[in-house]
Design a protein around this motif. Sequence first.
Motif, mmCIF file in Angstrom:
data_model
loop_
_atom_site.group_PDB
_atom_site.id
_atom_site.type_symbol
_atom_site.label_atom_id
_atom_site.label_comp_id
_atom_site.label_asym_id
_atom_site.label_seq_id
_atom_site.Cartn_x
_atom_site.Cartn_y
_atom_site.Cartn_z
ATOM 1 N N HIS A 96 1.163 -1.251 0.023
ATOM 2 C CA HIS A 96 -0.229 -0.281 0.225
ATOM 3 C C HIS A 96 1.060 1.200 -0.137
ATOM 4 C CE1 HIS A 96 -2.831 -3.053 1.817
ATOM 5 N NE2 HIS A 96 -3.950 -2.535 1.451
ATOM 6 N N GLY A 97 0.337 2.547 -0.934
ATOM 7 C CA GLY A 97 1.419 3.503 -0.650
ATOM 8 C C GLY A 97 0.652 4.178 0.354
ATOM 9 N N ASP A 98 1.912 4.098 1.545
ATOM 10 C CA ASP A 98 1.404 5.185 2.765
ATOM 11 C C ASP A 98 2.829 6.506 2.909
ATOM 12 O OD1 ASP A 98 -0.587 2.730 4.591
ATOM 13 O OD2 ASP A 98 1.081 1.760 3.523
ATOM 14 N N ALA A 99 3.242 7.249 2.134
ATOM 15 C CA ALA A 99 3.562 7.805 2.517
ATOM 16 C C ALA A 99 4.198 7.960 0.369
ATOM 17 C CB ALA A 99 4.934 7.839 2.865
ATOM 18 N N VAL A 100 3.285 9.553 0.238
ATOM 19 C CA VAL A 100 3.336 9.642 -1.155
ATOM 20 C C VAL A 100 3.896 11.207 -1.691
ATOM 21 C CG1 VAL A 100 2.167 10.365 -3.455
ATOM 22 C CG2 VAL A 100 1.540 8.212 -1.546
ATOM 23 N N LEU A 101 4.890 11.033 -1.696
ATOM 24 C CA LEU A 101 6.129 12.517 -1.545
ATOM 25 C C LEU A 101 6.445 12.770 -3.410
ATOM 26 C CD1 LEU A 101 6.800 10.667 1.643
ATOM 27 C CD2 LEU A 101 7.633 13.554 2.036
ATOM 28 N N VAL A 102 6.269 13.896 -3.577
ATOM 29 C CA VAL A 102 6.613 14.699 -4.617
ATOM 30 C C VAL A 102 8.026 16.021 -4.142
ATOM 31 C CG1 VAL A 102 5.574 15.718 -6.706
ATOM 32 C CG2 VAL A 102 4.631 14.113 -6.001
ATOM 33 N N VAL A 103 8.579 15.546 -5.287
ATOM 34 C CA VAL A 103 9.644 16.521 -5.404
ATOM 35 C C VAL A 103 9.245 17.075 -6.775
ATOM 36 C CG1 VAL A 103 11.983 17.096 -5.397
ATOM 37 C CG2 VAL A 103 11.599 15.235 -4.161
ATOM 38 N N HIS A 104 9.306 18.522 -6.867
ATOM 39 C CA HIS A 104 9.391 19.168 -8.160
ATOM 40 C C HIS A 104 11.060 20.850 -8.419
ATOM 41 C CE1 HIS A 104 8.459 21.777 -11.779
ATOM 42 N NE2 HIS A 104 8.900 22.939 -11.133
ATOM 43 N N VAL A 105 12.058 19.880 -8.823
ATOM 44 C CA VAL A 105 12.629 20.728 -8.745
ATOM 45 C C VAL A 105 12.760 21.442 -11.073
ATOM 46 C CG1 VAL A 105 14.903 20.643 -9.380
ATOM 47 C CG2 VAL A 105 14.330 19.055 -8.148
ATOM 48 N N PRO A 106 13.017 22.874 -10.740
ATOM 49 C CA PRO A 106 12.909 24.304 -11.628
ATOM 50 C C PRO A 106 13.735 23.294 -12.725
ATOM 51 C CG PRO A 106 11.652 25.173 -9.762
ATOM 52 C CD PRO A 106 12.517 23.637 -9.589
ATOM 53 N N LYS A 107 13.362 24.120 -14.728
ATOM 54 C CA LYS A 107 14.597 24.359 -14.977
ATOM 55 C C LYS A 107 15.541 25.374 -14.002
ATOM 56 C CE LYS A 107 15.933 25.695 -19.813
ATOM 57 N NZ LYS A 107 15.198 26.049 -20.971
ATOM 58 N N GLY A 108 17.316 24.730 -14.558
ATOM 59 C CA GLY A 108 18.182 25.235 -14.038
ATOM 60 C C GLY A 108 18.652 24.589 -12.247
ATOM 61 N N LEU A 109 17.961 23.656 -12.153
ATOM 62 C CA LEU A 109 18.125 22.876 -10.974
ATOM 63 C C LEU A 109 19.062 23.730 -9.768
ATOM 64 C CD1 LEU A 109 20.040 20.248 -12.803
ATOM 65 C CD2 LEU A 109 18.168 19.856 -12.309
ATOM 66 N N ASP A 110 17.648 24.695 -9.193
ATOM 67 C CA ASP A 110 18.543 25.373 -8.324
ATOM 68 C C ASP A 110 17.931 25.650 -7.306
ATOM 69 O OD1 ASP A 110 16.905 27.271 -9.864
ATOM 70 O OD2 ASP A 110 17.960 28.615 -9.256
ATOM 71 N N ARG A 111 16.715 25.498 -7.028
ATOM 72 C CA ARG A 111 15.515 25.096 -5.993
ATOM 73 C C ARG A 111 15.225 23.221 -6.404
ATOM 74 N NH1 ARG A 111 14.159 28.422 -10.219
ATOM 75 N NH2 ARG A 111 11.910 28.970 -10.130
#
Length: 375
Positions: A96-111
């Motif tokens: 079961h998916g008990d922790a679902v996290l998303v990381v978004h890194v914009p173009k440039g990879l600076d944040r």
Amino acid sequence: MAQGTGAQRPRWVLGLAALAAVALVAVGALVVTRLVGDDGPRRGGPTAATGTPGPAATPSPTPGPTAPPGAGITGPLNLLLVGVDTRVSVPGWEPHGDAVLVVHVPKGLDRAYLFSLPRDLLVDIPAFPRAGYRGGRTKLTHAMSYGSRVPGKPKQPSAAQGYELLRSTVSGYTGLRIDAGAVLTFNGFDKLVDQLGGVDLYVDQRVVSLHRRPDGRHREPAPGGGGYVGPQMVYEKGERHLTGWQALDYARQRYITGGDYARQRHQQQLVKALVTKILDEDLARQPERVQQVVDALGDTLVYAGGPRIVDVAYALGGLSPDRFVLVGLPGEGVGKGSAYRGEQLKPTGRKFLTELRAGRADAYLAAHPELRVKG
């Protein structure tokens, strides 16, 4: 704080292993049980629009030995990290998916922006013929289990296959194309944190553990079921140094003030602490050290698809900890009276996803500072 032996492996859900994946996929050691990608992060050339779901571009070959690791990796990148309950001691147990996290890194990879989706979020799960699932509207956590079913092999569910359905579900809900992801279980998480020498973070509220004793041993089930008995580990408010089992145990607790949303916050804070430690030690820019950490985990790591681990680690190694933004998406229960159906994001949370896709996340967070989680 005393350290436990860690000899006993519990059956309980360990969604928190995803925390290691976030920190390590995002900036460094990339220690995961499975890293499953849609052909990996986009590399070189034009990049697709941040918010357009669809098949990922085919990555170009890894740069030659004269180029630094990860030289061809660009943004934007969207990483999906999933902590699952596999209960390997129970034959045929569906993850079961008990922790679902998303990381978004914009173009440039600076944040980077990290946000969680509630496990009980009501979503439309698309049909998945490979697993014999016809589709429906239900809790997000079920996408992993429904997708993991292998026809003709009821006792051999596939977490990698379950990830595919969960990825499609998350992509459909958020409008983000998922470039790579990690599916993790208990194995390796506490070992990983200990391999890094523990982690320092600020405990923002007093947390009493349901599962661990002060010495790290697991509490005994109560006679007749319905909980546990014995002394309890307590995490007092303030700056703390946590070992592997302590970090996992602290960020796992949800029967606290704020419930599951507080648990999501604590998970994100632990991610930030791991990110800070990795970057402060310049681990992500030391390919040999990254490989040492990976090798130390042995069979707990399976990596598939996309660029090499050290390439992604190096490419994101220049990310400053203060540019790693934690975002808490407020939600509320759905249902009538006592008939609880699940969770839904409040309008400010749903709007954040729209602004993230449009590249206006910073402006939106400035207008809604309450969404920023202190790390």
